[in-house]
Design a protein around this motif. Structure first.
Motif, PDB file in Angstrom:
ATOM      1  N   THR A 295       0.581  -1.459   0.095  1.00  0.00           N
ATOM      2  CA  THR A 295      -0.185  -0.211  -0.139  1.00  0.00           C
ATOM      3  C   THR A 295       0.916   1.118   0.363  1.00  0.00           C
ATOM      4  O   THR A 295       1.674   1.769   0.702  1.00  0.00           O
ATOM      5  CB  THR A 295      -0.034   0.200   1.271  1.00  0.00           C
ATOM      6  N   PRO A 296       0.794   2.263  -0.958  1.00  0.00           N
ATOM      7  CA  PRO A 296       1.833   3.643  -0.766  1.00  0.00           C
ATOM      8  C   PRO A 296       0.506   4.166  -0.037  1.00  0.00           C
ATOM      9  O   PRO A 296      -0.636   4.035  -0.462  1.00  0.00           O
ATOM     10  CB  PRO A 296       0.792   3.645  -2.548  1.00  0.00           C
ATOM     11  N   TYR A 297       1.990   5.182   0.629  1.00  0.00           N
ATOM     12  CA  TYR A 297       0.819   6.480   1.290  1.00  0.00           C
ATOM     13  C   TYR A 297       2.182   7.694   1.427  1.00  0.00           C
ATOM     14  O   TYR A 297       3.615   7.349   1.331  1.00  0.00           O
ATOM     15  CB  TYR A 297       1.247   5.680   3.070  1.00  0.00           C
ATOM     16  N   GLY A 298       1.576   8.626   2.308  1.00  0.00           N
ATOM     17  CA  GLY A 298       2.370   9.429   2.323  1.00  0.00           C
ATOM     18  C   GLY A 298       3.232   9.699   4.060  1.00  0.00           C
ATOM     19  O   GLY A 298       2.264   9.694   4.883  1.00  0.00           O
ATOM     20  N   VAL A 304      -2.699   7.830   9.905  1.00  0.00           N
ATOM     21  CA  VAL A 304      -2.288   6.526   9.295  1.00  0.00           C
ATOM     22  C   VAL A 304      -1.125   6.259  10.006  1.00  0.00           C
ATOM     23  O   VAL A 304      -0.350   6.850  10.023  1.00  0.00           O
ATOM     24  CB  VAL A 304      -1.718   6.140   8.136  1.00  0.00           C
ATOM     25  N   LEU A 305      -0.131   4.916  10.566  1.00  0.00           N
ATOM     26  CA  LEU A 305       1.400   4.178  11.130  1.00  0.00           C
ATOM     27  C   LEU A 305       1.290   3.158  10.137  1.00  0.00           C
ATOM     28  O   LEU A 305       0.099   2.043  10.337  1.00  0.00           O
ATOM     29  CB  LEU A 305       0.791   4.047  12.404  1.00  0.00           C
ATOM     30  N   HIS A 313      -4.962   2.325  10.558  1.00  0.00           N
ATOM     31  CA  HIS A 313      -5.394   3.896  11.083  1.00  0.00           C
ATOM     32  C   HIS A 313      -6.289   4.338  11.886  1.00  0.00           C
ATOM     33  O   HIS A 313      -6.198   2.918  12.924  1.00  0.00           O
ATOM     34  CB  HIS A 313      -6.677   3.871  10.423  1.00  0.00           C
ATOM     35  N   VAL A 314      -5.317   5.211  12.986  1.00  0.00           N
ATOM     36  CA  VAL A 314      -5.724   5.316  14.305  1.00  0.00           C
ATOM     37  C   VAL A 314      -6.079   6.499  14.046  1.00  0.00           C
ATOM     38  O   VAL A 314      -6.185   7.625  13.655  1.00  0.00           O
ATOM     39  CB  VAL A 314      -4.044   5.550  15.035  1.00  0.00           C
ATOM     40  N   VAL A 315      -6.960   6.879  15.609  1.00  0.00           N
ATOM     41  CA  VAL A 315      -8.290   7.881  15.417  1.00  0.00           C
ATOM     42  C   VAL A 315      -7.619   8.532  17.511  1.00  0.00           C
ATOM     43  O   VAL A 315      -8.272   9.882  16.789  1.00  0.00           O
ATOM     44  CB  VAL A 315      -9.417   7.196  15.772  1.00  0.00           C
ATOM     45  N   GLU A 316      -6.230   8.497  17.578  1.00  0.00           N
ATOM     46  CA  GLU A 316      -5.748   9.345  18.941  1.00  0.00           C
ATOM     47  C   GLU A 316      -3.862   9.677  17.773  1.00  0.00           C
ATOM     48  O   GLU A 316      -3.541   8.145  17.652  1.00  0.00           O
ATOM     49  CB  GLU A 316      -6.094   8.636  20.238  1.00  0.00           C
ATOM     50  N   TYR A 319       0.008   7.224  19.113  1.00  0.00           N
ATOM     51  CA  TYR A 319       0.179   5.469  19.243  1.00  0.00           C
ATOM     52  C   TYR A 319       1.944   5.424  18.078  1.00  0.00           C
ATOM     53  O   TYR A 319       2.079   6.541  17.458  1.00  0.00           O
ATOM     54  CB  TYR A 319      -0.485   5.030  18.135  1.00  0.00           C
ATOM     55  N   GLN A 320       2.226   4.627  18.541  1.00  0.00           N
ATOM     56  CA  GLN A 320       3.510   3.900  18.128  1.00  0.00           C
ATOM     57  C   GLN A 320       3.869   2.569  17.787  1.00  0.00           C
ATOM     58  O   GLN A 320       2.279   1.747  17.498  1.00  0.00           O
ATOM     59  CB  GLN A 320       5.393   3.884  19.019  1.00  0.00           C
ATOM     60  N   CYS A 321       4.917   2.042  17.201  1.00  0.00           N
ATOM     61  CA  CYS A 321       4.975   0.598  17.072  1.00  0.00           C
ATOM     62  C   CYS A 321       6.292   0.228  17.846  1.00  0.00           C
ATOM     63  O   CYS A 321       7.421   1.199  17.818  1.00  0.00           O
ATOM     64  CB  CYS A 321       5.892   0.724  15.322  1.00  0.00           C
TER      65      CYS A 321
END
Length: 599
Positions: A295-298, A304-305, A313-316, A319-321
């Motif tokens: 998936t491509p993203y910017g 997004v993360l 897709h995060v709403v807050e 968040y981390q990995c």
């Protein structure tokens, strides 16, 4: 001439050769902790084909468990006292190829370093010939000259005879003079020059590519100056395209003078209008120049993360990995391995679980209650000062069950040596193996060779051209022992050096060692004295001294009132060497003294 006798095809992390067939036995118990459908404790048992066995992290030979540093598995049968790491199989029996050979399913003792098999016998190809055949049997003949070779059951001089096949009265090979008619083909063949095939011709024949072309996947070729090769990663089939081909809105077209084509798997595309993510093509969108999986993203995309090639897709915010690729919110959660836990103040990770370091100790991913002077041994906790338990390279032994006292209990790697037994422990960096003691044998690193056949210098074997009388052994250098192998009176009541090896060099027959972070330790008094850095140590005999690894930390024990090093202990398995020494000697601290002082 120096020779590293490389018997096998595998090496460990320190570059030591180990048996090529030993690697597959490293797999031990199943990860789901189930054995025969029942849950078991991996700290105490090993599961082999649904059968429980006492002992952790053992290897399996069918449904039997074994320690691969002590035994070997061949065709489902165990051979004791021969380590899987240095053995080979002769049918269902294991043998040590350094000192033995497998000849026609029989194990024979080596008489020379480089002898070979001739049927069920041994022979030296420098002075002997192995003649005959498998059907009628082979026999060993003494070479009459360097020009003699086999001809059936006999030998012949190649300068005066040839070997002919005579059909009457029965087919057999016999030597004939060079003027015999049967020798003409052999002479003609000897006069012909050997065929010459260059690597280029062989390569062209094997790939069937024309001159100037290169292989393109399987079964295809391309011209690298005018064409482009795209290989499908799944099928490995190749496809050739002209370099002036490009995609325009998904349609293949020719654009003379332009070379904008790029490959995505087996497809050619225009990178100005498409983006390739893990072999998948998507339409390029302004700002989306990063890939998360397919998936491509910017980088400026909101909410997004990308964790472990998965786009979330995060709403807050916040968040981390985790290092393992798990999505979590640090303000409320913590990740231990693959498990996400709710934050509990003061808790830390221990394997997949959390633990409180104020009341618990974490040993190799397993938590235990902290009681007294507790330390870790593999995944278990114990009190090293009690004298009732012995830790051997992560394996914990109860000396009361063994009917042993701590001072006489010696380790060889993860194995507790038998009390009063005739066993020899041979050590190399990262590998300790136990052998039955044999007269005339001596350690060379982790190997145990026959000293009449092999000499040893700093852990490297050298073949002796002739059998050697070992009655006059050279003076042995300092022994390399684990920390648990040092007696308490030596470790705690004498002054020892603790330092990290930076480099090692050899001058004449001496070994010079440069050490950093060196300390003089007298543990029973709790004294630790930092020495000037770098610190230098010289071992008088390079060949008889153990191999030392730069970057490893060692304990150096001197002979009292002398600069001669008597014992060396490798602290590779100890993350905090100074703590390991002081905790073991804590019962000998003088009253009213601090645990240790630095001055």
């Amino acid at each position: 001439m120096f020779l590293w006798f490389h018997l096998t095809g595998q090496v460990n992390s320190f570059g030591l050769p180990v048996s090529a067939h030993g690697r597959r036995f490293y797999v031990t118990s199943p990860r789901d902790h189930l054995c025969g459908g029942l849950k078991f404790d991996i700290l105490d048992f090993t599961c082999c084909e649904g059968v429980w066995h006492k002992g952790a992290a053992l290897s399996c030979c069918g449904n039997r468990a074994f320690n691969l540093t002590q035994s070997s598995c061949c065709e489902g049968r165990l051979t004791l006292n021969v380590s899987q790491l240095v053995s080979d199989c002769c049918g269902y029996r294991a043998y040590d190829p350094l000192n033995q050979l497998c000849c026609d399913s029989q194990i024979l003792t080596r008489t020379r370093p480089h002898v070979k098999c001739c049927g069920k016998e041994l022979y030296n190809e420098d002075h002997q010939l192995c003649c005959g055949n498998v059907i009628k049997g082979r026999k060993v003949l003494t070479k009459m000259s360097i020009h003699h070779q086999c001809c059936g059951d006999n030998q012949f001089d190649q300068q005066s005879h040839c070997c002919c096949l005579v059909s009457q009265p029965s087919y057999k090979l016999i030597p004939e003079p060079l003027n015999a008619s049967c020798c003409a083909p052999a002479i003609q063949k000897a006069l012909q020059p050997p065929p010459v095939q260059t690597a280029r011709r062989i390569s062209q024949r094997s790939t069937n590519c024309m001159p100037g072309e290169k292989p393109c996947g399987q079964g295809s070729c391309f011209n690298p100056t005018t064409e482009r090769c795209c290989v499908n990663p799944t099928s490995r089939q190749g496809q050739r395209y002209s370099r002036d081909q490009t995609y325009s809105e998904g349609t293949l077209s020719h654009t003379p003078g332009h070379h904008h084509g790029a490959s995505c798997g087996s497809q050619v595309y225009n990178p100005d209008i498409k983006i390739c993510c893990s072999g998948k093509l998507s339409n390029r969108v302004l700002g989306k120049n990063l890939c998360c999986g397919t998936t491509p993203y910017g980088v400026e995309d909101r909410g997004v993360l990308c964790c472990n090639q998965t786009l979330h897709h995060v709403v807050e915010n916040g968040y981390q990995c985790s290092p393992g690729g798990h999505l979590y919110l640090p303000s409320r959660e913590m990740v231990c391995g693959s498990h996400v836990h709710l934050n509990d103040p003061g808790k830390h990770c221990c394997g997949e679980e959390t633990y409180d370091p104020q009341d618990e100790i974490c040993c190799n991913g397993h938590k235990h209650h902290m009681l007294g002077n507790v330390s870790c041994c593999g995944g278990k906790a114990y009190d090293p000062s009690s004298g009732q338990m012995k830790c051997c390279a992560g394996t914990l032994y109860n000396l009361q069950v063994q009917d042993r006292i701590s001072e006489e209990a010696q380790c060889c790697g993860s194995v507790l040596m038998e009390a009063g037994s005739i066993q020899t422990c041979c050590s190399a960096p990262g590998l300790d193996l136990l052998y039955p003691t044999q007269p005339g044998f001596t350690c060379c690193g982790h190997r145990y060779p026959n000293a009449s056949l092999w000499s040893c210098c700093a852990g490297v074997l050298h073949p002796r051209p002739e059998p050697h009388n070992t009655s006059k052994n050279m003076i042995p250098g300092p022994r390399l022992l684990p920390l648990g192998g040092l007696k308490t009176e030596v470790l705690c009541h004498t002054e020892v050096l603790l330092g990290t090896v930076e480099s090692v060099s050899v001058k004449m027959n001496e070994r010079s060692i440069v050490m950093l972070n060196t300390m003089s330790v007298q543990a029973s008094r709790g004294h630790v004295n930092a020495l000037p850095s770098p610190h230098y140590v010289t071992l008088p005999n390079h060949c008889s001294s153990p191999e030392l690894v730069p970057g490893n930390t060692y304990i150096w024990v001197k002979i009292p009132f002398s600069d001669t090093i008597r014992l060396i202990s490798d602290l590779l398995d100890h993350s905090s060497p100074l703590h390991s020494i002081l905790s073991r000697c804590s019962t000998f601290f003088l009253p009213r003294e601090k645990p240790y002082t630095m001055f």
